[in-house]
Scaffold this motif. Structure first.
Motif, PDB file in Angstrom:
ATOM      1  N   ILE A  36      -4.324  17.029  23.653  1.00 36.99           N
ATOM      2  CA  ILE A  36      -3.224  18.061  22.945  1.00 36.99           C
ATOM      3  C   ILE A  36      -2.856  18.755  24.352  1.00 36.99           C
ATOM      4  N   PHE A  37      -1.652  19.150  24.137  1.00 36.92           N
ATOM      5  CA  PHE A  37      -0.947  19.776  25.440  1.00 36.92           C
ATOM      6  C   PHE A  37       0.199  20.993  24.654  1.00 36.92           C
ATOM      7  N   ALA A  38      -0.244  22.141  25.214  1.00 39.95           N
ATOM      8  CA  ALA A  38       0.843  23.265  24.557  1.00 39.95           C
ATOM      9  C   ALA A  38       1.072  24.068  25.233  1.00 39.95           C
ATOM     10  N   ASN A  39       2.382  24.678  25.506  1.00 37.91           N
ATOM     11  CA  ASN A  39       2.711  25.800  26.334  1.00 37.91           C
ATOM     12  C   ASN A  39       3.943  26.429  25.567  1.00 37.91           C
ATOM     13  N   LEU A  40       3.670  27.624  25.087  1.00 40.67           N
ATOM     14  CA  LEU A  40       4.332  28.333  24.004  1.00 40.67           C
ATOM     15  C   LEU A  40       4.196  29.718  24.029  1.00 40.67           C
ATOM     16  N   THR A  41       5.158  30.404  23.469  1.00 36.19           N
ATOM     17  CA  THR A  41       5.014  31.966  23.352  1.00 36.19           C
ATOM     18  C   THR A  41       5.323  32.405  21.846  1.00 36.19           C
ATOM     19  N   VAL A  42       4.212  33.144  21.416  1.00 37.99           N
ATOM     20  CA  VAL A  42       4.147  33.662  20.115  1.00 37.99           C
ATOM     21  C   VAL A  42       4.120  35.027  19.930  1.00 37.99           C
ATOM     22  N   ASN A  43       5.004  35.682  19.102  1.00 33.73           N
ATOM     23  CA  ASN A  43       4.820  37.212  18.858  1.00 33.73           C
ATOM     24  C   ASN A  43       4.590  37.287  17.296  1.00 33.73           C
ATOM     25  N   PHE A  44       3.583  38.490  17.132  1.00 31.28           N
ATOM     26  CA  PHE A  44       3.274  38.678  15.786  1.00 31.28           C
ATOM     27  C   PHE A  44       3.895  40.016  15.009  1.00 31.28           C
ATOM     28  N   ALA A  45       4.020  40.290  14.013  1.00 32.89           N
ATOM     29  CA  ALA A  45       4.326  41.528  13.319  1.00 32.89           C
ATOM     30  C   ALA A  45       3.545  41.720  12.032  1.00 32.89           C
ATOM     31  N   VAL A  46       2.532  42.338  12.043  1.00 31.68           N
ATOM     32  CA  VAL A  46       1.456  42.344  10.818  1.00 31.68           C
ATOM     33  C   VAL A  46       1.387  43.841  10.044  1.00 31.68           C
ATOM     34  N   VAL A 156       3.820  38.752   6.691  1.00 29.61           N
ATOM     35  CA  VAL A 156       3.285  38.616   8.240  1.00 29.61           C
ATOM     36  C   VAL A 156       4.425  37.688   8.787  1.00 29.61           C
ATOM     37  N   ASN A 157       5.013  38.305   9.907  1.00 30.41           N
ATOM     38  CA  ASN A 157       6.116  37.611  10.872  1.00 30.41           C
ATOM     39  C   ASN A 157       5.406  37.079  12.066  1.00 30.41           C
ATOM     40  N   GLN A 158       5.848  35.943  12.406  1.00 31.31           N
ATOM     41  CA  GLN A 158       5.649  35.366  13.541  1.00 31.31           C
ATOM     42  C   GLN A 158       6.693  34.465  14.049  1.00 31.31           C
ATOM     43  N   THR A 159       7.100  34.748  15.579  1.00 30.88           N
ATOM     44  CA  THR A 159       8.060  34.295  15.864  1.00 30.88           C
ATOM     45  C   THR A 159       7.849  33.295  17.145  1.00 30.88           C
ATOM     46  N   LEU A 160       8.186  32.217  17.357  1.00 31.32           N
ATOM     47  CA  LEU A 160       7.705  31.146  18.285  1.00 31.32           C
ATOM     48  C   LEU A 160       8.910  30.733  19.035  1.00 31.32           C
ATOM     49  N   TRP A 161       8.722  30.777  20.509  1.00 32.11           N
ATOM     50  CA  TRP A 161       9.917  30.095  21.168  1.00 32.11           C
ATOM     51  C   TRP A 161       9.392  29.563  22.426  1.00 32.11           C
ATOM     52  N   ASN A 162      10.359  28.962  23.298  1.00 33.43           N
ATOM     53  CA  ASN A 162       9.801  28.156  24.635  1.00 33.43           C
ATOM     54  C   ASN A 162       8.782  27.437  24.269  1.00 33.43           C
ATOM     55  N   VAL A 163       8.744  26.544  23.274  1.00 34.09           N
ATOM     56  CA  VAL A 163       7.832  25.749  22.676  1.00 34.09           C
ATOM     57  C   VAL A 163       7.773  24.339  23.381  1.00 34.09           C
ATOM     58  N   LEU A 164       6.840  23.972  23.803  1.00 33.38           N
ATOM     59  CA  LEU A 164       6.555  22.536  24.443  1.00 33.38           C
ATOM     60  C   LEU A 164       5.162  22.148  23.933  1.00 33.38           C
ATOM     61  N   MET A 165       4.996  21.055  23.131  1.00 35.42           N
ATOM     62  CA  MET A 165       3.772  20.709  22.498  1.00 35.42           C
ATOM     63  C   MET A 165       3.661  19.175  22.395  1.00 35.42           C
ATOM     64  N   GLN A 166       2.687  18.535  22.617  1.00 36.30           N
ATOM     65  CA  GLN A 166       2.248  17.221  22.413  1.00 36.30           C
ATOM     66  C   GLN A 166       1.050  17.038  21.726  1.00 36.30           C
ATOM     67  N   ALA A 167       1.023  16.329  20.598  1.00 37.49           N
ATOM     68  CA  ALA A 167      -0.340  15.978  20.052  1.00 37.49           C
ATOM     69  C   ALA A 167      -0.587  14.546  20.193  1.00 37.49           C
ATOM     70  N   PHE A 168      -1.659  14.003  20.015  1.00 34.67           N
ATOM     71  CA  PHE A 168      -1.955  12.693  20.228  1.00 34.67           C
ATOM     72  C   PHE A 168      -1.274  11.869  21.638  1.00 34.67           C
ATOM     73  N   VAL A 169      -1.913  12.511  22.567  1.00 33.22           N
ATOM     74  CA  VAL A 169      -1.481  12.023  23.758  1.00 33.22           C
ATOM     75  C   VAL A 169      -2.295  10.813  24.208  1.00 33.22           C
TER      76      VAL A 169
END
Length: 412
Positions: A36-46, A156-169
Protein backbone atom coordinates in the motif's frame (compact mmCIF):
# COMPACT_ATOMS: atom_id res chain seq x y z
CA UNK A 1 -3.51 -12.03 7.30
CA UNK A 2 -1.57 -9.46 9.27
CA UNK A 3 1.28 -7.62 7.69
CA UNK A 4 4.24 -5.56 8.75
CA UNK A 5 4.10 -1.82 8.18
CA UNK A 6 6.59 1.00 7.77
CA UNK A 7 6.19 4.67 7.04
CA UNK A 8 8.09 7.50 5.40
CA UNK A 9 7.29 11.19 5.81
CA UNK A 10 7.09 13.68 2.98
CA UNK A 11 6.47 17.41 3.40
CA UNK A 12 5.05 19.24 0.43
CA UNK A 13 6.12 22.76 -0.37
CA UNK A 14 3.91 25.78 -0.03
CA UNK A 15 1.57 26.99 2.71
CA UNK A 16 -2.09 27.54 1.94
CA UNK A 17 -4.44 28.53 4.81
CA UNK A 18 -2.49 26.30 7.22
CA UNK A 19 -3.33 23.27 5.07
CA UNK A 20 0.24 22.48 4.18
CA UNK A 21 1.21 18.96 5.16
CA UNK A 22 1.28 16.02 2.84
CA UNK A 23 2.04 12.75 4.59
CA UNK A 24 3.53 9.87 2.64
CA UNK A 25 3.16 6.41 4.13
CA UNK A 26 3.96 2.92 2.87
CA UNK A 27 2.87 -0.49 4.07
CA UNK A 28 4.90 -3.63 3.39
CA UNK A 29 3.62 -7.20 3.37
CA UNK A 30 5.09 -10.26 5.09
CA UNK A 31 7.72 -10.54 2.38
CA UNK A 32 8.75 -6.94 3.03
CA UNK A 33 7.35 -5.82 -0.33
CA UNK A 34 5.33 -2.66 -0.83
CA UNK A 35 1.59 -3.42 -0.78
CA UNK A 36 0.00 0.00 0.00
CA UNK A 37 1.25 3.47 -0.88
CA UNK A 38 -0.39 6.76 0.10
CA UNK A 39 0.51 10.43 -0.08
CA UNK A 40 -2.32 12.64 1.10
CA UNK A 41 -3.41 15.66 3.10
CA UNK A 42 -6.32 15.42 5.56
CA UNK A 43 -7.87 18.19 7.62
CA UNK A 44 -10.43 17.62 10.42
CA UNK A 45 -13.11 19.79 12.02
CA UNK A 46 -14.56 18.12 15.12
CA UNK A 47 -17.21 19.70 17.40
CA UNK A 48 -17.14 18.81 21.10
CA UNK A 49 -18.56 19.83 24.47
CA UNK A 50 -16.43 21.75 26.97
CA UNK A 51 -16.46 21.37 30.75
CA UNK A 52 -18.38 24.67 31.12
CA UNK A 53 -21.24 23.25 28.97
CA UNK A 54 -20.29 25.33 25.96
CA UNK A 55 -19.51 23.98 22.51
CA UNK A 56 -16.27 24.26 20.58
CA UNK A 57 -14.81 22.97 17.33
CA UNK A 58 -11.33 21.51 17.11
CA UNK A 59 -9.64 22.05 13.74
CA UNK A 60 -6.47 20.08 13.08
CA UNK A 61 -4.72 18.22 10.28
CA UNK A 62 -3.01 14.90 9.85
CA UNK A 63 0.42 15.55 11.39
CA UNK A 64 3.82 14.46 10.18
CA UNK A 65 4.59 12.08 13.06
CA UNK A 66 2.36 9.14 12.20
CA UNK A 67 2.68 5.35 12.24
CA UNK A 68 0.92 2.65 10.25
CA UNK A 69 0.77 -0.05 12.92
CA UNK A 70 -2.28 -2.26 12.39
CA UNK A 71 -2.35 -1.88 8.60
CA UNK A 72 -3.07 -5.08 6.66
CA UNK A 73 -2.62 -6.43 3.14
CA UNK A 74 -4.63 -9.36 1.81
CA UNK A 75 -5.33 -10.62 -1.72
CA UNK A 76 -8.89 -9.25 -1.80
CA UNK A 77 -8.96 -6.71 1.04
CA UNK A 78 -6.46 -4.32 2.59
CA UNK A 79 -6.52 -1.65 5.26
CA UNK A 80 -4.35 1.43 5.63
CA UNK A 81 -4.32 2.56 9.26
CA UNK A 82 -2.65 5.82 10.27
CA UNK A 83 -2.08 6.44 13.99
CA UNK A 84 -1.29 9.84 15.51
CA UNK A 85 -1.51 11.25 19.04
CA UNK A 86 -3.98 8.65 20.32
CA UNK A 87 -6.19 9.03 17.22
CA UNK A 88 -6.53 6.72 14.21
CA UNK A 89 -7.58 7.25 10.59
CA UNK A 90 -8.07 4.15 8.46
CA UNK A 91 -9.41 3.25 5.02
CA UNK A 92 -10.54 -0.21 3.88
CA UNK A 93 -9.91 -1.27 0.28
CA UNK A 94 -11.49 -4.19 -1.60
CA UNK A 95 -10.46 -5.70 -4.91
CA UNK A 96 -13.03 -7.03 -7.38
CA UNK A 97 -11.72 -8.33 -10.67
CA UNK A 98 -9.39 -5.76 -12.22
CA UNK A 99 -10.62 -2.79 -10.15
CA UNK A 100 -10.51 -1.79 -6.51
CA UNK A 101 -12.22 0.78 -4.34
CA UNK A 102 -12.16 2.36 -0.89
CA UNK A 103 -15.19 1.13 1.01
CA UNK A 104 -15.06 2.82 4.40
CA UNK A 105 -12.99 5.51 6.08
CA UNK A 106 -13.00 5.21 9.89
CA UNK A 107 -11.83 8.05 12.12
CA UNK A 108 -11.41 7.52 15.87
CA UNK A 109 -10.49 10.51 18.00
CA UNK A 110 -9.75 10.70 21.72
CA UNK A 111 -11.19 13.63 23.66
CA UNK A 112 -8.52 13.01 26.29
CA UNK A 113 -6.01 14.74 23.98
CA UNK A 114 -6.23 18.15 25.66
CA UNK A 115 -3.80 19.68 23.17
CA UNK A 116 -6.42 19.14 20.45
CA UNK A 117 -9.57 19.26 22.61
CA UNK A 118 -8.83 21.78 25.40
CA UNK A 119 -11.24 21.73 28.36
CA UNK A 120 -13.22 18.82 26.87
CA UNK A 121 -15.90 17.58 29.27
CA UNK A 122 -15.21 13.95 28.38
CA UNK A 123 -12.22 11.69 27.88
CA UNK A 124 -14.11 9.26 25.64
CA UNK A 125 -12.86 7.93 22.33
CA UNK A 126 -15.36 8.60 19.55
CA UNK A 127 -15.59 6.81 16.22
CA UNK A 128 -17.19 8.05 13.01
CA UNK A 129 -17.27 6.52 9.55
CA UNK A 130 -17.30 8.05 6.09
CA UNK A 131 -18.19 6.70 2.67
CA UNK A 132 -15.52 7.94 0.25
CA UNK A 133 -16.09 8.29 -3.48
CA UNK A 134 -13.00 6.31 -4.43
CA UNK A 135 -14.33 3.68 -6.80
CA UNK A 136 -13.44 1.88 -10.03
CA UNK A 137 -9.69 2.34 -9.59
CA UNK A 138 -7.94 0.18 -12.17
CA UNK A 139 -5.61 -2.37 -10.63
CA UNK A 140 -1.90 -1.49 -10.80
CA UNK A 141 -2.69 2.23 -11.02
CA UNK A 142 -2.57 5.01 -8.43
CA UNK A 143 -5.74 6.84 -7.48
CA UNK A 144 -5.11 10.57 -7.82
CA UNK A 145 -7.29 13.45 -6.66
CA UNK A 146 -5.84 16.95 -6.34
CA UNK A 147 -9.25 18.52 -5.80
CA UNK A 148 -10.55 19.03 -2.29
CA UNK A 149 -13.21 16.60 -1.13
CA UNK A 150 -15.06 17.43 2.10
CA UNK A 151 -17.01 14.57 3.68
CA UNK A 152 -19.34 14.94 6.65
CA UNK A 153 -20.39 12.26 9.13
CA UNK A 154 -22.11 12.81 12.48
CA UNK A 155 -21.18 16.52 12.36
CA UNK A 156 -17.48 15.70 11.90
CA UNK A 157 -15.94 17.15 8.74
CA UNK A 158 -12.84 15.85 7.04
CA UNK A 159 -11.27 17.32 3.93
CA UNK A 160 -8.94 15.34 1.68
CA UNK A 161 -6.87 16.74 -1.17
CA UNK A 162 -3.63 16.11 -3.05
CA UNK A 163 -4.39 12.42 -2.66
CA UNK A 164 -2.23 9.78 -4.34
CA UNK A 165 -2.98 6.23 -3.19
CA UNK A 166 -2.43 2.73 -4.47
CA UNK A 167 -3.66 -0.47 -2.84
CA UNK A 168 -2.87 -4.01 -3.99
CA UNK A 169 0.56 -3.01 -5.29
CA UNK A 170 2.04 -5.67 -7.59
CA UNK A 171 5.69 -6.71 -7.58
CA UNK A 172 6.49 -4.33 -4.72
CA UNK A 173 6.65 -1.21 -6.91
CA UNK A 174 4.30 1.77 -7.03
CA UNK A 175 2.71 2.27 -10.41
CA UNK A 176 3.33 5.38 -12.49
CA UNK A 177 -0.08 5.05 -14.14
CA UNK A 178 -2.94 7.16 -12.76
CA UNK A 179 -6.68 6.76 -12.28
CA UNK A 180 -7.94 10.33 -11.71
CA UNK A 181 -10.94 11.26 -9.61
CA UNK A 182 -13.98 12.72 -11.32
CA UNK A 183 -13.35 16.21 -9.91
CA UNK A 184 -9.93 16.39 -11.60
CA UNK A 185 -11.25 15.47 -15.04
CA UNK A 186 -12.13 18.64 -17.00
CA UNK A 187 -15.67 18.78 -18.24
CA UNK A 188 -16.09 18.75 -22.00
CA UNK A 189 -18.91 20.69 -23.64
CA UNK A 190 -20.24 19.06 -26.82
CA UNK A 191 -20.65 21.37 -29.81
CA UNK A 192 -24.19 22.63 -30.35
CA UNK A 193 -26.20 20.80 -32.96
CA UNK A 194 -29.10 22.06 -35.04
CA UNK A 195 -32.04 19.77 -35.58
CA UNK A 196 -34.50 20.30 -38.39
CA UNK A 197 -38.11 20.20 -37.24
CA UNK A 198 -39.72 16.88 -37.96
CA UNK A 199 -43.23 15.60 -37.71
CA UNK A 200 -43.68 12.10 -36.44
CA UNK A 201 -46.93 10.20 -36.52
CA UNK A 202 -47.19 7.60 -33.81
CA UNK A 203 -49.48 4.68 -34.45
CA UNK A 204 -51.98 4.08 -31.66
CA UNK A 205 -51.05 1.22 -29.39
CA UNK A 206 -53.15 -0.90 -27.16
CA UNK A 207 -51.90 -0.73 -23.57
CA UNK A 208 -50.97 -4.06 -22.14
CA UNK A 209 -50.28 -5.07 -18.56
CA UNK A 210 -46.81 -6.55 -18.24
CA UNK A 211 -46.73 -9.92 -16.52
CA UNK A 212 -45.56 -9.83 -12.93
CA UNK A 213 -42.68 -12.05 -12.02
CA UNK A 214 -42.59 -13.15 -8.38
CA UNK A 215 -39.37 -12.45 -6.52
CA UNK A 216 -37.55 -15.77 -6.09
CA UNK A 217 -37.05 -16.93 -2.53
CA UNK A 218 -33.40 -16.97 -1.53
CA UNK A 219 -31.99 -20.13 0.01
CA UNK A 220 -30.81 -19.97 3.60
CA UNK A 221 -27.32 -18.42 3.57
CA UNK A 222 -24.38 -20.66 4.41
CA UNK A 223 -22.91 -20.48 7.89
CA UNK A 224 -19.50 -18.82 7.83
CA UNK A 225 -16.84 -19.18 10.50
CA UNK A 226 -14.75 -16.03 10.92
CA UNK A 227 -11.66 -15.56 13.09
CA UNK A 228 -9.57 -12.48 13.86
CA UNK A 229 -6.00 -13.13 14.98
CA UNK A 230 -3.41 -10.53 15.92
CA UNK A 231 0.01 -10.82 14.39
CA UNK A 232 1.79 -13.94 15.71
CA UNK A 233 -1.03 -14.47 18.22
CA UNK A 234 -4.07 -16.59 18.91
CA UNK A 235 -7.68 -15.83 18.04
CA UNK A 236 -9.11 -12.77 19.78
CA UNK A 237 -12.49 -12.62 18.01
CA UNK A 238 -14.74 -15.48 16.92
CA UNK A 239 -17.92 -15.31 14.87
CA UNK A 240 -20.21 -17.84 13.21
CA UNK A 241 -23.38 -16.97 11.34
CA UNK A 242 -25.29 -16.92 8.10
CA UNK A 243 -26.19 -13.45 6.94
CA UNK A 244 -28.70 -11.89 4.56
CA UNK A 245 -29.43 -8.22 3.94
CA UNK A 246 -32.64 -6.59 2.79
CA UNK A 247 -32.24 -3.39 0.74
CA UNK A 248 -34.76 -0.74 -0.15
CA UNK A 249 -33.51 1.01 -3.28
CA UNK A 250 -36.01 3.67 -4.22
CA UNK A 251 -39.35 1.91 -4.55
CA UNK A 252 -37.78 -1.52 -4.95
CA UNK A 253 -36.84 -3.99 -2.25
CA UNK A 254 -34.43 -6.87 -2.70
CA UNK A 255 -32.44 -9.28 -0.57
CA UNK A 256 -28.88 -10.56 -0.87
CA UNK A 257 -27.06 -13.38 0.90
CA UNK A 258 -23.48 -13.08 2.14
CA UNK A 259 -21.62 -15.92 0.41
CA UNK A 260 -19.59 -17.53 3.18
CA UNK A 261 -17.51 -19.48 0.63
CA UNK A 262 -16.05 -16.33 -0.94
CA UNK A 263 -15.92 -14.13 2.17
CA UNK A 264 -12.60 -13.19 3.77
CA UNK A 265 -12.34 -11.97 7.35
CA UNK A 266 -10.01 -9.47 8.96
CA UNK A 267 -10.20 -6.98 11.79
CA UNK A 268 -8.62 -5.96 15.05
CA UNK A 269 -9.07 -6.53 18.78
CA UNK A 270 -8.76 -3.88 21.45
CA UNK A 271 -9.44 -3.47 25.13
CA UNK A 272 -12.68 -1.51 24.67
CA UNK A 273 -13.38 -1.97 20.96
CA UNK A 274 -13.02 -4.80 18.44
CA UNK A 275 -13.77 -4.90 14.72
CA UNK A 276 -14.70 -7.65 12.30
CA UNK A 277 -14.42 -6.83 8.58
CA UNK A 278 -16.01 -9.22 6.08
CA UNK A 279 -15.40 -8.86 2.35
CA UNK A 280 -17.15 -10.90 -0.34
CA UNK A 281 -17.56 -10.46 -4.08
CA UNK A 282 -20.72 -8.39 -3.60
CA UNK A 283 -20.41 -6.56 -0.28
CA UNK A 284 -18.09 -5.35 2.47
CA UNK A 285 -19.26 -5.30 6.09
CA UNK A 286 -17.59 -3.86 9.18
CA UNK A 287 -18.99 -4.75 12.61
CA UNK A 288 -17.72 -2.78 15.61
CA UNK A 289 -18.14 -4.20 19.12
CA UNK A 290 -17.63 -2.24 22.35
CA UNK A 291 -17.65 -3.12 26.03
CA UNK A 292 -18.34 -1.23 29.25
CA UNK A 293 -16.13 -3.49 31.42
CA UNK A 294 -19.08 -5.75 32.23
CA UNK A 295 -20.93 -6.41 28.97
CA UNK A 296 -20.27 -6.16 25.26
CA UNK A 297 -22.58 -5.37 22.37
CA UNK A 298 -22.58 -4.60 18.66
CA UNK A 299 -22.38 -0.81 18.45
CA UNK A 300 -21.84 -0.05 14.77
CA UNK A 301 -22.40 -1.69 11.40
CA UNK A 302 -21.21 -0.31 8.06
CA UNK A 303 -21.94 -2.03 4.77
CA UNK A 304 -21.17 -1.18 1.17
CA UNK A 305 -21.67 -3.21 -1.96
CA UNK A 306 -23.16 -3.60 -5.38
CA UNK A 307 -26.37 -5.35 -6.38
CA UNK A 308 -26.63 -7.84 -9.22
CA UNK A 309 -27.91 -5.04 -11.44
CA UNK A 310 -24.85 -2.90 -10.69
CA UNK A 311 -26.42 -0.45 -8.22
CA UNK A 312 -23.89 0.68 -5.59
CA UNK A 313 -25.22 1.03 -2.04
CA UNK A 314 -23.85 2.14 1.32
CA UNK A 315 -25.64 2.02 4.69
CA UNK A 316 -24.47 2.41 8.28
CA UNK A 317 -25.58 2.81 11.88
CA UNK A 318 -23.13 3.75 14.64
CA UNK A 319 -25.61 3.73 17.51
CA UNK A 320 -26.68 0.10 17.81
CA UNK A 321 -27.11 -1.98 20.95
CA UNK A 322 -27.38 -5.56 19.68
CA UNK A 323 -26.02 -8.99 20.64
CA UNK A 324 -25.36 -8.08 24.27
CA UNK A 325 -23.64 -10.54 26.59
CA UNK A 326 -21.36 -10.51 29.61
CA UNK A 327 -17.62 -10.17 29.06
CA UNK A 328 -16.02 -13.59 29.04
CA UNK A 329 -19.14 -15.12 27.45
CA UNK A 330 -20.40 -15.42 23.88
CA UNK A 331 -23.71 -14.35 22.38
CA UNK A 332 -25.78 -16.98 20.57
CA UNK A 333 -29.08 -16.97 18.68
CA UNK A 334 -29.88 -20.00 16.55
CA UNK A 335 -33.26 -18.74 15.41
CA UNK A 336 -33.56 -16.47 12.41
CA UNK A 337 -33.43 -12.86 13.58
CA UNK A 338 -33.98 -9.60 11.70
CA UNK A 339 -32.78 -6.14 12.71
CA UNK A 340 -33.62 -2.75 11.24
CA UNK A 341 -30.24 -1.05 10.75
CA UNK A 342 -31.45 1.98 8.81
CA UNK A 343 -34.46 3.09 6.82
CA UNK A 344 -33.09 1.22 3.81
CA UNK A 345 -31.29 -1.76 5.40
CA UNK A 346 -32.51 -4.82 7.28
CA UNK A 347 -30.12 -7.45 8.60
CA UNK A 348 -31.09 -11.13 8.87
CA UNK A 349 -28.95 -13.59 10.87
CA UNK A 350 -29.01 -17.38 11.06
CA UNK A 351 -27.30 -19.60 13.67
CA UNK A 352 -25.51 -16.59 15.11
CA UNK A 353 -22.72 -16.84 17.65
CA UNK A 354 -20.11 -14.15 18.36
CA UNK A 355 -17.44 -13.42 20.95
CA UNK A 356 -15.39 -10.27 20.35
CA UNK A 357 -13.61 -10.19 23.73
CA UNK A 358 -12.02 -12.65 26.14
CA UNK A 359 -11.51 -15.55 23.72
CA UNK A 360 -9.51 -18.40 25.28
CA UNK A 361 -7.96 -21.37 23.49
CA UNK A 362 -9.66 -20.25 20.23
CA UNK A 363 -13.06 -21.63 21.32
CA UNK A 364 -16.32 -19.94 22.27
CA UNK A 365 -17.03 -19.41 25.96
CA UNK A 366 -20.36 -20.18 27.63
CA UNK A 367 -23.15 -18.72 25.52
CA UNK A 368 -25.72 -16.13 26.48
CA UNK A 369 -28.77 -17.24 24.50
CA UNK A 370 -31.19 -14.85 22.90
CA UNK A 371 -34.80 -14.84 24.12
CA UNK A 372 -35.97 -16.89 21.14
CA UNK A 373 -33.57 -19.70 22.00
CA UNK A 374 -33.90 -19.53 25.77
CA UNK A 375 -36.58 -22.06 26.70
CA UNK A 376 -36.03 -21.74 30.46
CA UNK A 377 -38.71 -19.05 30.69
CA UNK A 378 -41.19 -21.25 28.83
CA UNK A 379 -41.11 -24.02 31.41
CA UNK A 380 -42.75 -22.08 34.26
CA UNK A 381 -45.25 -20.62 31.80
CA UNK A 382 -46.25 -24.08 30.57
CA UNK A 383 -46.45 -25.48 34.13
CA UNK A 384 -48.51 -22.51 35.29
CA UNK A 385 -50.90 -22.85 32.36
CA UNK A 386 -51.30 -26.59 33.04
CA UNK A 387 -52.07 -25.98 36.73
CA UNK A 388 -54.56 -23.26 35.86
CA UNK A 389 -56.27 -25.60 33.42
CA UNK A 390 -56.39 -28.39 36.01
CA UNK A 391 -57.92 -26.07 38.63
CA UNK A 392 -60.55 -24.93 36.12
CA UNK A 393 -61.48 -28.55 35.35
CA UNK A 394 -61.84 -29.37 39.07
CA UNK A 395 -64.07 -26.32 39.65
CA UNK A 396 -66.30 -27.21 36.68
CA UNK A 397 -66.59 -30.85 37.86
CA UNK A 398 -67.48 -29.68 41.38
CA UNK A 399 -70.23 -27.36 40.11
CA UNK A 400 -71.73 -30.10 37.91
CA UNK A 401 -71.60 -32.58 40.80
CA UNK A 402 -73.40 -30.18 43.12
CA UNK A 403 -76.19 -29.69 40.60
CA UNK A 404 -76.78 -33.44 40.25
CA UNK A 405 -76.85 -34.16 44.01
CA UNK A 406 -79.19 -31.25 44.88
CA UNK A 407 -82.82 -32.40 44.31
CA UNK A 408 -84.74 -30.00 46.65
CA UNK A 409 -88.20 -30.76 48.15
CA UNK A 410 -90.48 -33.39 46.53
CA UNK A 411 -94.31 -33.46 46.52
CA UNK A 412 -95.85 -36.42 48.43
Amino acid sequence: MHRYAAFVLLLTSGVVFQLSHGVEVTVNDGEDKLCIFANLTVNFAVPYEKADNTSATAEFELPSNVTTDGSECNPKSSMLKINFGGHTWSVNFTLSGEKYQADIITFSYSLSDKAVFPDASSNDTMTVTFKPEITDVVKDTCYSCKSRDTIQSDMVNQTLWNVLMQAFVSNGSKSERITSCRADIPATTPPPTTHAPTTTTVAPTTPTTPPTTPTPTLPTPGIGKYIVKPENGTACLLAEFGLRIGLKLGEKYQEMNLDSNTTSASGKCGVNSSELVLVSDTMSIMLTFTNDSKKFHLQALNITGKTGSGVVFSESNTNLSLWEAALGASYMCNKEQNYTISNNLTLFTFDLRVQPFGVKNEVFSTAHECSLDDTSILIPIIVGAALAGLILIVVIAYVIGRRKTYVGYQTL
